[in-house]
Design an enzyme around this catalytic site. Structure first.
Site, PDB file in Angstrom:
ATOM      1  N   SER A  26       4.753   7.006   1.998  1.00 57.08           N
ATOM      2  CA  SER A  26       5.415   5.764   2.396  1.00 57.08           C
ATOM      3  C   SER A  26       4.771   4.582   1.689  1.00 57.08           C
ATOM      4  CB  SER A  26       5.286   5.543   3.909  1.00 57.08           C
ATOM      5  OG  SER A  26       5.750   6.652   4.650  1.00 57.08           O
ATOM      6  N   ASN A  73       0.858  -1.187   0.000  1.00 57.25           N
ATOM      7  CA  ASN A  73       0.000   0.000   0.000  1.00 57.25           C
ATOM      8  C   ASN A  73       0.892   1.234   0.000  1.00 57.25           C
ATOM      9  OD1 ASN A  73      -2.498   1.495   0.291  1.00 57.25           O
ATOM     10  ND2 ASN A  73      -1.924   1.857   2.422  1.00 57.25           N
ATOM     11  N   ASP A  86      -2.114   0.778   8.457  1.00 56.55           N
ATOM     12  CA  ASP A  86      -0.977   1.633   8.118  1.00 56.55           C
ATOM     13  C   ASP A  86       0.243   1.364   8.998  1.00 56.55           C
ATOM     14  OD1 ASP A  86      -2.532   2.901   6.159  1.00 56.55           O
ATOM     15  OD2 ASP A  86      -3.242   4.418   7.579  1.00 56.55           O
ATOM     16  N   HIS A 101       0.846   5.210   1.396  1.00 54.70           N
ATOM     17  CA  HIS A 101       0.140   6.069   2.348  1.00 54.70           C
ATOM     18  C   HIS A 101       0.735   7.468   2.291  1.00 54.70           C
ATOM     19  CE1 HIS A 101      -2.292   7.016   5.839  1.00 54.70           C
ATOM     20  NE2 HIS A 101      -1.229   7.588   6.388  1.00 54.70           N
TER      21      HIS A 101
END
Length: 216
Positions: free
Chosen positions: A140, A111, A149, A113
Site C-alpha cells: 500500500s 510511504n 501506517d 508499506h
C-alpha cells in the site's frame, strides 16, 4: 509556452533502495519530477550508491548515542529543508518520525508499506500474512500522518499467497508490485493530480476510497 517546473522529489532510505531505483528510473521516463536528493539514516545503505550512480546529491543523518527522537528529527528536518522538496518519498526509511516532523510536511510525504493496509501495520508483515493463512497479500502507498501506517491509502497492489510460501518468496512477489505502484503515485503527485486534504486522498479532484485508487 514555458514548460511546467519539475516536482522536486526527495527520497529517504535506510537500506538497498530498490524503490528509490524504481522512482529514479521513472523520472528518466518523463515522470515530470526530479529526484534532487537522497537522505539515508545509515552510511552503508546501498541506496546512497544508487544515488551516486545517477549523480544525485546525498546526505546522511545518523542517530547519535542516546539522542532523542525529537533531536534526531530536528537534524533531519534541517537536512530535508536543504533540498526544498515538493514531495518526500519514504523508501525503507527505518525511523519512526515524530508527530512534529510529520505534521510539518503533512500532505507532502508518502510511504509504501508491505501489506494491504489497514492489515498488518508495523513489522514482519509477510510472516504475519502467512501465519494468518491469508490467500492474498500486497503493498500500500499512503500519505504519512502521525499515526503509524494509518495515513489515507492512495494505491494498493495485491499478490497471491500460495500454499508453502516462505517469507522470502512472498516478499519478492510484493517487492515487484511495489516497484510498479510507487513510481505511479509519485507521477500522479508530480503532475499535480494527487493531493491530501483533511485526511482524505483526492486524485483528479475525486475522493479515493479507503483502499485507494480502484481501476474501473
Amino acid at each position: 509556452m514555458e514548460s511546467a517546473k519539475a516536482c522536486r522529489i526527495l527520497v529517504l532510505v535506510s537500506g538497498s533502495g530498490s524503490n528509490l531505483q524504481a522512482v529514479i528510473d521513472s523520472c528518466d521516463d518523463h515522470l515530470l519530477g526530479e529526484v534532487v536528493g537522497v537522505i539515508s539514516s545509515k552510511p552503508t545503505a546501498y541506496g546512497l550508491t544508487r544515488a551516486h550512480q545517477h549523480e544525485i546529491d546525498t546526505s546522511c543523518v545518523i542517530a547519535r548515542t542516546k539522542e532523542s527522537r525529537s533531536d534526531y528529527d530536528a537534524r533531519l528536518k534541517c537536512a530535508i529543508d536543504k533540498y526544498q522538496p515538493d514531495l518526500i518519498v519514504l523508501a525503507g526509511f527505518m525511523r519512526i518520525l515524530t508527530d512534529e516532523l510529520v505534521n510539518h510536511y503533512l500532505g507532502k510525504m508518502v510511504n509504501i508499506h508491505p501489506s494491504l493496509l489497514p492489515k498488518y501495520t508495523g513489522l514482519n508483515t509477510h510472516q504475519r500474512a502467512i501465519d494468518a493463512g491469508d490467500n492474498e497479500h500486497g503493498a500500500s502507498v499512503h500519505f504519512v500522518i502521525p499515526e503509524l501506517d494509518a495515513g489515507p491509502v492512495i494505491l494498493q497492489a495485491k499478490v497471491p499467497v500460495y500454499d508453502g510460501d516462505n517469507v522470502e518468496e512472498l516478499a519478492q512477489r510484493v517487492h515487484e508490485q511495489e516497484h510498479a505502484i510507487y513510481p505511479l503515485v509519485v507521477k500522479w503527485f508530480s503532475q499535480g493530480r494527487l493531493k491530501m486534504e483533511s485526511n482524505q486522498c483526492y486524485l483528479d479532484g475525486q475522493a479515493l476510497g479507503p483502499n485507494g485508487y480502484a481501476a474501473d
